[in-house]
Design an enzyme around this catalytic site. Structure first.
Site, PDB file in Angstrom:
ATOM      1  N   ASP A 259       3.781  -1.102  -2.425  1.00 25.29           N
ATOM      2  CA  ASP A 259       4.165  -2.470  -1.708  1.00 25.29           C
ATOM      3  C   ASP A 259       4.058  -3.745  -2.514  1.00 25.29           C
ATOM      4  OD1 ASP A 259       4.890  -1.768   0.810  1.00 25.29           O
ATOM      5  OD2 ASP A 259       3.258  -2.636   2.183  1.00 25.29           O
TER       6      ASP A 259
ATOM      7  N   ASP B 256      -7.380   0.718  10.721  1.00 30.57           N
ATOM      8  CA  ASP B 256      -8.148   2.131  10.588  1.00 30.57           C
ATOM      9  C   ASP B 256      -9.288   2.029  11.893  1.00 30.57           C
ATOM     10  OD1 ASP B 256      -9.669  -0.193   9.829  1.00 30.57           O
ATOM     11  OD2 ASP B 256     -10.019   0.699   7.938  1.00 30.57           O
TER      12      ASP B 256
END
Length: 533
Positions: free
Chosen positions: A136, A289
């Site tokens: 990214d 997460d």
């Protein structure tokens, strides 16, 4: 108006001191202390003592569990089926599950080669593993370097894919989600995830995948972090103490009792079927997460923590990077708690005890109470009792319980016992930052979804240190001056001197040390300084 004097504000008996500002302040303080300050402080003391007891009970409980685990030898190999994956002459390499290895990265100039090299060095049948680099990066130069590195490994026969997208929507969660959409992922059974500074050992997959293949109820196998730069400075040593307790105690207890703990976002292997059943990656908080782990747990999946499998990584060694990381780690869980608490309560697939563990122990105690109690009690309420002697904190709450909690935390890193005082002082300072982030997450204000990637230095510091006559780091107020910490430091310093002249309990010994710690952090004089090239 000429006749208006202090007599209209203060009683006549105090007219003789109307020109004495200090006397007037003392009078005002006396008038508000008894009806307002004392009751509020007493209520605060009671609430803080309750929170301290909750933390203490939680720590003692986890300590007992760890002792029982050690005594009865409850190793993962005894609790779950484990045996090496055997060769099959007829099936050949197809007897081995297909594994996807994801490496999300963002402008990782200093560490991209280390992470890609470690992933490509994993020992596994070459036709049964795919390395996926999710880049990214917004710096064109870094993107070119990462792509060239992928091409270099591809030329050696490694099945490596370089994936980019035209936006950063969802940050890391968005990148991982986009990576799972690729057509070649459909043939994969498991996905191993490593952040850009993580370097797994070659045998990592051989030690983790068999647990998933032989235990269909397991969704995740999480490895422990091993810090390669823990001796770099005092900041990294202190971080090591906190994180070692997290991995040695919190993760082990969650794995051994409820088979639930928070995924650490890296150094773990997921069963792709479980990941998809849980709804995949979501970007609604900055702890994607933990979000995935909670959702998978509510579907009935179990997790396994392997403390014996360690993956090398880097701790943030600059105060700026550490503050950004701690904001995300404190704000995200609180925000996720706000979003999921009712969903957890209404869930019918898991037991009541597991719900209580997730809501009370995992979220409320560790992610909310711990941060708020630490700062409010030790940095505000306890010092305030010095100037309000009518309010007394019992010795068991002011000394004994905090000492026991600290000693229980220290078991994770025995080599750093001599740094215990520094750890206490620094953790109290950081509790201000964490409490602020926790409140932001609970209230879901503007900074609740702030995501700033933790800066990694890799070998950059060593390289820059070798330059001739490096320039002194510039003093930038926005980066080096932290007003909240300085304000609390000034408050503690004032209370400390007040205790010297008027107090009787010798709190000033602690207050002066704690004030100094707040000033050191407030002026940014902790951690590594990277010379400007």
């Amino acid at each position: 108006m000429d006749r208006l004097s202090s007599s209209t504000i203060l009683p006549d008996t105090f007219q003789g001191a109307r020109d004495d500002i200090s006397m007037q302040l003392e009078i005002i303080w006396a008038q508000i202390k008894a009806p307002l300050i004392v009751p509020l402080l007493r209520i605060s003391v009671v609430l803080c003592l309750i929170m301290s007891l909750m933390l203490f009970i939680e720590r003692v409980y986890m300590g007992i569990v760890i002792v029982l685990i050690k005594l009865f030898g409850r190793k993962p190999e005894k609790r779950y089926n484990w045996e090496p994956i055997k060769d099959d002459v007829e099936l050949g390499n197809s007897a081995y599950p297909m594994v996807l290895v994801q490496i999300p990265m963002y402008n990782e100039r200093e560490v991209y080669q280390l992470s890609i090299g470690a992933a490509c060095g994993l020992s596994w049948p070459s036709d049964r593993i795919i390395i996926q680099v999710l880049d990214d990066s917004t710096d064109p130069t870094i993107k070119d370097l990462v792509e060239l590195e992928c091409q270099r490994w591809a030329s050696k026969g490694i099945n490596i894919k370089y994936e980019i997208r035209d936006n950063r929507n969802g940050y890391k969660a968005g990148a991982l989600k986009e990576g799972m959409k690729r057509s070649y992922v459909k043939q994969c059974d498991y996905v191993a995830i490593f952040d850009a500074d993580f370097q797994p050992e070659p045998d990592y997959l051989w030690r983790t995948i068999p647990f998933l293949t032989h235990n269909p109820q397991l969704a995740l196998v999480q490895a422990r972090w091993k810090f390669v730069n823990s001796d770099e400075c005092l900041l990294t040593r202190i971080q090591e103490m906190s994180l070692d307790y997290h991995f040695t105690v919190e993760q082990e207890v969650g794995s051994s009792t409820y088979a639930f703990f928070g995924f650490n976002g890296t150094a773990g292997v997921w069963r792709i079927a479980a990941l998809n059943e849980a709804g995949g990656w979501k970007d609604r908080t900055t702890v994607e997460d933990m979000d995935l782990a909670v959702r998978a747990s509510l579907k009935g999946w179990k997790f396994l923590y392997l403390g014996g499998v360690q993956v090398k990584n880097e701790l943030p060694s600059t105060l700026k990077a550490y503050r950004y990381q701690q904001h995300r780690w404190s704000c995200g869980p609180a925000n996720l708690f706000r979003k999921m608490v009712m969903e957890i309560i209404r869930n019918k697939k898991v037991s009541l005890w597991k719900k209580l563990h997730v809501i009370y122990s995992f979220f409320f105690i560790r992610k909310v109470v711990a941060h708020i109690s630490t700062f409010v009690f030790y940095c505000i309420v306890l010092p305030a009792t010095v100037v309000v002697p009518e309010v007394v904190v019992p010795k068991w709450g002011a000394v004994y319980i905090p000492s026991l909690i600290t000693l229980l935390n220290a078991v994770g890193t025995p080599r750093s016992l001599h740094l215990l005082v520094f750890w206490i002082l620094f953790e109290n300072v950081m509790s201000l930052h964490r409490m602020k982030a926790t409140i932001i997450g609970l209230l879901e204000t503007n900074r609740a979804n702030e995501w700033i990637v933790t800066e990694k230095l890799g070998d950059a510091l060593k390289a820059k240190a070798g330059l001739k006559a490096p320039r002194k780091p510039r003093f930038r107020i926005g980066e080096r001056l932290h007003l909240l910490e300085l304000a609390v430091g000034a408050f503690l310093l004032f209370v400390g001197w007040y205790d010297v002249f008027f107090g009787k309990n010798h709190f000033y010994l602690f207050l002066f040390m704690q004030a100094a710690a707040f000033f050191i952090v407030g002026f940014g004089y902790i951690g590594t300084f990277v010379p400007k090239s």
